[in-house]
Design a protein around this motif. Structure first.
Motif, PDB file in Angstrom:
ATOM      1  N   GLN A  14      -4.159  -1.407  14.643  1.00  0.00           N
ATOM      2  CA  GLN A  14      -3.051  -0.509  14.311  1.00  0.00           C
ATOM      3  C   GLN A  14      -2.885  -0.279  12.812  1.00  0.00           C
ATOM      4  O   GLN A  14      -2.060   0.523  12.404  1.00  0.00           O
ATOM      5  CB  GLN A  14      -1.746  -1.075  14.892  1.00  0.00           C
ATOM      6  N   ASP A  16      -1.550  -2.133  10.383  1.00  0.00           N
ATOM      7  CA  ASP A  16      -0.595  -2.973   9.678  1.00  0.00           C
ATOM      8  C   ASP A  16      -0.954  -4.433   9.926  1.00  0.00           C
ATOM      9  O   ASP A  16      -0.650  -4.983  10.989  1.00  0.00           O
ATOM     10  CB  ASP A  16       0.824  -2.676  10.177  1.00  0.00           C
ATOM     11  N   GLY A  18       0.304  -6.996   8.752  1.00  0.00           N
ATOM     12  CA  GLY A  18       1.485  -7.859   8.836  1.00  0.00           C
ATOM     13  C   GLY A  18       1.953  -8.090  10.259  1.00  0.00           C
ATOM     14  O   GLY A  18       2.611  -9.088  10.550  1.00  0.00           O
ATOM     15  N   SER A  19       1.623  -7.176  11.180  1.00  0.00           N
ATOM     16  CA  SER A  19       2.025  -7.317  12.578  1.00  0.00           C
ATOM     17  C   SER A  19       0.880  -7.819  13.457  1.00  0.00           C
ATOM     18  O   SER A  19       0.990  -7.802  14.683  1.00  0.00           O
ATOM     19  CB  SER A  19       2.525  -5.969  13.112  1.00  0.00           C
ATOM     20  N   HIS A  20      -0.198  -8.239  12.832  1.00  0.00           N
ATOM     21  CA  HIS A  20      -1.342  -8.742  13.593  1.00  0.00           C
ATOM     22  C   HIS A  20      -0.927 -10.013  14.344  1.00  0.00           C
ATOM     23  O   HIS A  20      -0.202 -10.861  13.805  1.00  0.00           O
ATOM     24  CB  HIS A  20      -2.495  -9.058  12.636  1.00  0.00           C
ATOM     25  N   ARG A  88      -0.179  -8.783   0.463  1.00  0.00           N
ATOM     26  CA  ARG A  88       0.515  -8.337   1.674  1.00  0.00           C
ATOM     27  C   ARG A  88      -0.067  -8.972   2.934  1.00  0.00           C
ATOM     28  O   ARG A  88       0.412  -8.730   4.028  1.00  0.00           O
ATOM     29  CB  ARG A  88       0.428  -6.803   1.802  1.00  0.00           C
TER      30      ARG A  88
END
Length: 279
Positions: A14, A16, A18-20, A88
């Protein structure tokens, strides 16, 4: 479901990081084994004795990913590990993606993983507990998977043994990895709990005993953890005599063999003494 989420994130990224899912919680041995089943076809130990129900028509023997999907999965892990080194990204995502990348045993992939792990050797030089302890442990175990046992021995000697916080972190991590901690952990902070009260010692003893046969490349770490667990809870053999008897036989076999370090042999003798004295 955890393994499916990780595979899904690799095959349909996707963007991002950070949302893995590898950034959202600390994964366990069960998750790693389910991923290995899809990647290598090796049946998880917990499922080895289960007889599959008969079905109509031809059925795959394992949820094995095809060659294209498998290549995409490992490419994604390597890209994610690189991206997670940025501000990040995150330490949890980086170490978990890098560890899973070590499952790819192709020559080029193994060379990339070994090079990337060796580039992190700075975290392995730290004495005792540090904020990079979990990364150092993961790096050492991944290198052991790739055939470099000395790094893991050095980690035990330098960054684990005789340090109270590191010893507690190791027991807490193993308890979580082997299913003795029931609640998912969003990060590595749970490892620093020195109370050692949030998990069942018998479940941890059983998992470590099983691991002596299932993970020979990590035998030195298993033995050190067994030694630390019995030092903390010397009553454990009385709580599970049958398990203690089987474990004592396995420890005797290891003592009769060779290939373990001096520290490991001393700890094997100490573990054998505790088991033999209390069975």
């Amino acid at each position: 479901m955890d393994a499916d989420q990780i595979i899904g994130a690799a095959l349909d990224p996707q963007g991002d990081i950070g949302s893995h899912p590898l950034a959202a919680w600390v994964h366990t041995q069960d998750t790693a084994h389910m991923l290995a089943w899809a990647l290598t076809g090796v049946v998880p130990p917990v499922l080895r004795d289960r007889v599959p129900l008969p079905r109509r028509g031809p059925v795959a023997e394992a949820p094995l990913l095809g060659a294209v999907d498998k290549a995409q999965f490992f490419d994604h892990l390597r890209e994610t590990a690189e991206a997670a080194r940025s501000p990040r990204g995150g330490a949890l995502l980086h170490r978990q993606a890098l560890y899973l990348a070590s499952y790819d045993r192709g020559p080029e992939a193994a060379a990339w993983t070994a090079h990337t792990l060796h580039a992190r050797r700075g975290v392995l030089m730290r004495q005792g507990w540090s904020e990079h302890w979990a990364e150092a442990r993961s790096t050492a175990t991944a290198l052991a998977r790739l055939g470099d046992p000395q790094t893991l021995l050095d980690f035990i000697e330098r960054s684990l043994a005789d340090d109270d916080i590191a010893e507690a972190a190791n027991l807490n991590y193993w308890a979580y990895w082997l299913g003795s901690v029931r609640l998912p952990q969003p990060d590595d902070r749970f490892m620093r709990d020195q109370r050692l009260s949030d998990w069942d010692p018998v479940t941890l003893l059983r998992g470590l005993a099983r691991g002596l046969n299932d993970a020979p490349g990590y035998v030195d770490l298993h033995i050190h953890t067994l030694w630390a667990l019995l030092d903390e809870h010397p009553w454990l053999p009385k709580a599970s005599p049958a398990l203690a008897t089987v474990l004592a036989e396995r420890i005797s076999q290891l003592l009769d063999g060779s290939g373990t370090s001096g520290r490991t042999r001393r700890e094997l003798r100490a573990v054998h003494y505790v088991l033999d004295d209390r069975i």
